[in-house]
Design an enzyme around this catalytic site. Structure first.
Site, PDB file in Angstrom:
ATOM      1  N   PHE A 264       0.677  -1.293  -0.280  1.00 22.40           N
ATOM      2  CA  PHE A 264      -0.383  -0.161  -0.407  1.00 22.40           C
ATOM      3  C   PHE A 264       0.769   1.013  -0.033  1.00 22.40           C
ATOM      4  O   PHE A 264       0.870   1.949  -0.616  1.00 22.40           O
ATOM      5  CB  PHE A 264      -0.460   0.024   1.171  1.00 22.40           C
ATOM      6  CG  PHE A 264      -1.798   1.303   1.609  1.00 22.40           C
ATOM      7  CD1 PHE A 264      -2.951   1.518   0.292  1.00 22.40           C
ATOM      8  CD2 PHE A 264      -1.950   1.294   2.358  1.00 22.40           C
ATOM      9  CE1 PHE A 264      -3.554   2.274   0.145  1.00 22.40           C
ATOM     10  CE2 PHE A 264      -2.920   3.031   2.693  1.00 22.40           C
ATOM     11  CZ  PHE A 264      -3.659   3.083   1.583  1.00 22.40           C
TER      12      PHE A 264
ATOM     13  N   ARG B 209       7.753  -8.250  -4.854  1.00 26.72           N
ATOM     14  CA  ARG B 209       8.405  -9.640  -4.137  1.00 26.72           C
ATOM     15  C   ARG B 209       7.167 -10.859  -5.421  1.00 26.72           C
ATOM     16  O   ARG B 209       7.073 -11.681  -5.360  1.00 26.72           O
ATOM     17  CB  ARG B 209       7.129 -10.134  -2.823  1.00 26.72           C
ATOM     18  CG  ARG B 209       6.098  -9.852  -3.044  1.00 26.72           C
ATOM     19  CD  ARG B 209       5.758 -10.004  -1.331  1.00 26.72           C
ATOM     20  NE  ARG B 209       4.508  -9.619  -1.042  1.00 26.72           N
ATOM     21  CZ  ARG B 209       3.728  -9.345   0.143  1.00 26.72           C
ATOM     22  NH1 ARG B 209       4.669 -10.258   1.623  1.00 26.72           N
ATOM     23  NH2 ARG B 209       3.020  -8.952   0.693  1.00 26.72           N
TER      24      ARG B 209
ATOM     25  N   ASP C 235      13.674 -11.700  -2.771  1.00 24.41           N
ATOM     26  CA  ASP C 235      12.654 -12.522  -1.372  1.00 24.41           C
ATOM     27  C   ASP C 235      13.783 -12.050  -0.483  1.00 24.41           C
ATOM     28  O   ASP C 235      14.585 -12.486  -0.397  1.00 24.41           O
ATOM     29  CB  ASP C 235      13.623 -14.004  -1.862  1.00 24.41           C
ATOM     30  CG  ASP C 235      13.058 -14.846  -1.119  1.00 24.41           C
ATOM     31  OD1 ASP C 235      11.999 -14.439   0.225  1.00 24.41           O
ATOM     32  OD2 ASP C 235      13.066 -15.864  -1.688  1.00 24.41           O
TER      33      ASP C 235
ATOM     34  N   CYS D 263      10.373   0.101   2.332  1.00 22.42           N
ATOM     35  CA  CYS D 263       9.021   0.188   2.759  1.00 22.42           C
ATOM     36  C   CYS D 263       8.691  -1.770   3.777  1.00 22.42           C
ATOM     37  O   CYS D 263       7.499  -2.106   4.052  1.00 22.42           O
ATOM     38  CB  CYS D 263       7.761   0.569   1.811  1.00 22.42           C
ATOM     39  SG  CYS D 263       7.968   1.786   2.111  1.00 22.42           S
ATOM     40  N   ALA D 264       9.378  -2.442   2.980  1.00 22.40           N
ATOM     41  CA  ALA D 264       8.932  -4.188   2.811  1.00 22.40           C
ATOM     42  C   ALA D 264       9.216  -4.387   4.135  1.00 22.40           C
ATOM     43  O   ALA D 264      10.438  -4.085   5.053  1.00 22.40           O
ATOM     44  CB  ALA D 264       9.720  -4.555   1.751  1.00 22.40           C
ATOM     45  N   ALA D 265       8.136  -5.119   4.544  1.00 21.25           N
ATOM     46  CA  ALA D 265       8.235  -5.589   6.020  1.00 21.25           C
ATOM     47  C   ALA D 265       7.458  -7.289   6.091  1.00 21.25           C
ATOM     48  O   ALA D 265       6.109  -7.182   5.726  1.00 21.25           O
ATOM     49  CB  ALA D 265       7.805  -4.422   7.190  1.00 21.25           C
ATOM     50  N   ARG D 266       7.723  -7.615   7.039  1.00 22.85           N
ATOM     51  CA  ARG D 266       6.159  -8.511   7.660  1.00 22.85           C
ATOM     52  C   ARG D 266       4.962  -7.727   8.617  1.00 22.85           C
ATOM     53  O   ARG D 266       5.631  -7.276   9.801  1.00 22.85           O
ATOM     54  CB  ARG D 266       7.077  -9.964   8.730  1.00 22.85           C
ATOM     55  CG  ARG D 266       5.516 -10.848   8.528  1.00 22.85           C
ATOM     56  CD  ARG D 266       6.107 -11.747   9.488  1.00 22.85           C
ATOM     57  NE  ARG D 266       5.687 -13.225   9.448  1.00 22.85           N
ATOM     58  CZ  ARG D 266       4.632 -13.262  10.009  1.00 22.85           C
ATOM     59  NH1 ARG D 266       4.720 -12.255  11.512  1.00 22.85           N
ATOM     60  NH2 ARG D 266       4.057 -14.665  10.445  1.00 22.85           N
TER      61      ARG D 266
ATOM     62  N   TYR E 118       5.630  -7.951  16.996  1.00 17.61           N
ATOM     63  CA  TYR E 118       5.839  -6.505  15.593  1.00 17.61           C
ATOM     64  C   TYR E 118       6.653  -5.666  15.614  1.00 17.61           C
ATOM     65  O   TYR E 118       7.895  -4.517  15.142  1.00 17.61           O
ATOM     66  CB  TYR E 118       3.812  -6.111  15.390  1.00 17.61           C
ATOM     67  CG  TYR E 118       4.407  -5.010  14.225  1.00 17.61           C
ATOM     68  CD1 TYR E 118       4.981  -5.464  12.448  1.00 17.61           C
ATOM     69  CD2 TYR E 118       3.781  -3.892  14.184  1.00 17.61           C
ATOM     70  CE1 TYR E 118       5.318  -4.763  11.421  1.00 17.61           C
ATOM     71  CE2 TYR E 118       4.389  -2.886  13.546  1.00 17.61           C
ATOM     72  CZ  TYR E 118       4.664  -3.268  11.650  1.00 17.61           C
ATOM     73  OH  TYR E 118       5.305  -2.124  11.532  1.00 17.61           O
TER      74      TYR E 118
END
Length: 320
Positions: free
Chosen positions: A14, A36, A51, A70-73, A142
């Site tokens: 998002f 991804r 990955d 910005c990528a994260a779990r 988190y």
């Protein structure tokens, strides 16, 4: 003259996708989108597959001016992993720090890390909003993983000289939002009676365009480096007000029932939805005054316009 390259990770998400679109529109920087999976950004800018579970990034960072990470779990309400903290650490700590080390070695000038307000905590007391200063270490898996990433990134920045900017957003909403905010809009659109008419808390939210505007500002603003920046729309709102204003934006009648907060919390406990009840009933405010004064920045989109844009997108894309 070639525009400086900016790598945006999590570009299928998002926030990440919105950052890429903003860079494409502004045409000050050339975005590279780390994805991804297949993305609608393909053909609009160069996309790179990453990955995050792999120790090998898979592409060169040479020649990149800045990274917007910005990528994260992401945090989920109903966690299913047996060891949630270990899973969060794999992506949010180990992969993040691996990327940052590679970036520093490759000469990347600035690393902008999209952290989370959960680093500060879950709620605030009236008149005591969160600031960049932490009073305790987060307990939520988190939030703890984001905190550990911040600490690791600071060390890398000190050791290598790579500039670091950390941004801690609260709940992000806007056109295309998913999860609980989308569920709320579905309820309001169907005019479902909701028992939230007596909640007089104060919560900070941030419209996606306001967050992205700050992120892009931080790519080159000289005063941003080395700082933790808080962000919001600059106007806090109660859960009851939020539901009422969004109902009006959707052109629907608000059907809020004033159930006492104590009963709502009891219901959340009995139905094992304590986390959701906490978000709905408690306050969570952030102080963005330092961000505004440091960068000369103000949120460009008002809350009223943000709600209208969110509602219009929802109505244009809702399922029949």
């Amino acid at each position: 003259m070639n525009q400086p390259l900016v790598l945006v990770t999590g570009a299928t998400g998002f926030v990440g996708e919105a950052v890429v679109f903003k860079l494409l529109i502004d045409r000050v920087f050339t975005p590279l989108a780390s994805v991804r999976s297949q993305s609608r950004l393909s053909g609009l800018c160069k996309t790179l597959y990453w990955d995050m579970n792999s120790s090998d990034i898979g592409f060169s960072l040479e020649g990149i001016h800045a990274i917007v990470h910005c990528a994260a779990r992401v945090h989920v309400m109903d966690e299913t992993a047996a060891d949630a903290l270990a899973e969060f650490r794999k992506i949010n700590v180990i992969s993040t720090l691996n990327l940052a080390r590679n970036a520093a070695r490759s000469g990347v000038r600035r690393f902008i890390y999209i952290s989370s307000i959960k680093v500060n905590g879950e709620s605030t007391h009236p008149g005591h909003p969160f600031t960049p200063v932490l009073n305790s270490v987060p307990q939520d898996p988190y939030g703890l993983s984001k905190f550990e990433a911040e600490q690791g990134l600071r060390k890398i920045s000190i050791d290598t000289g790579m500039e670091l900017v950390i941004i801690r957003p609260p709940l992000v909403y806007g056109p295309g939002v998913k999860a609980n905010f989308l569920s709320m809009m579905n309820w309001l659109d169907r005019e479902v009676p909701l028992p939230f008419g007596a909640i007089h808390n104060q919560r900070s939210l941030v419209f996606i365009e306001n967050l992205v505007d700050l992120i892009v500002t931080c790519i080159s603003h000289p005063s941003a480096k080395g700082h933790v920046l808080m962000v919001s729309d600059g106007a806090d709102i109660s859960t009851s007000q939020l539901l009422g204003l969004m109902s009006r934006a959707l052109g629907k009648k608000s059907r809020l029932i004033p159930i006492p907060v104590a009963l709502l919390k009891l219901a959340g406990f009995l139905t094992k939805r304590r986390d959701l009840t906490q978000r709905l009933c408690s306050s969570l405010q952030v102080d963005i005054s330092e961000t505004c004064s440091l960068l000369g920045w103000t949120p460009p989109i008002t809350r009223e316009l943000a709600f209208r844009r969110s509602a219009l997108h929802f109505k244009d894309n809702r399922k029949a």
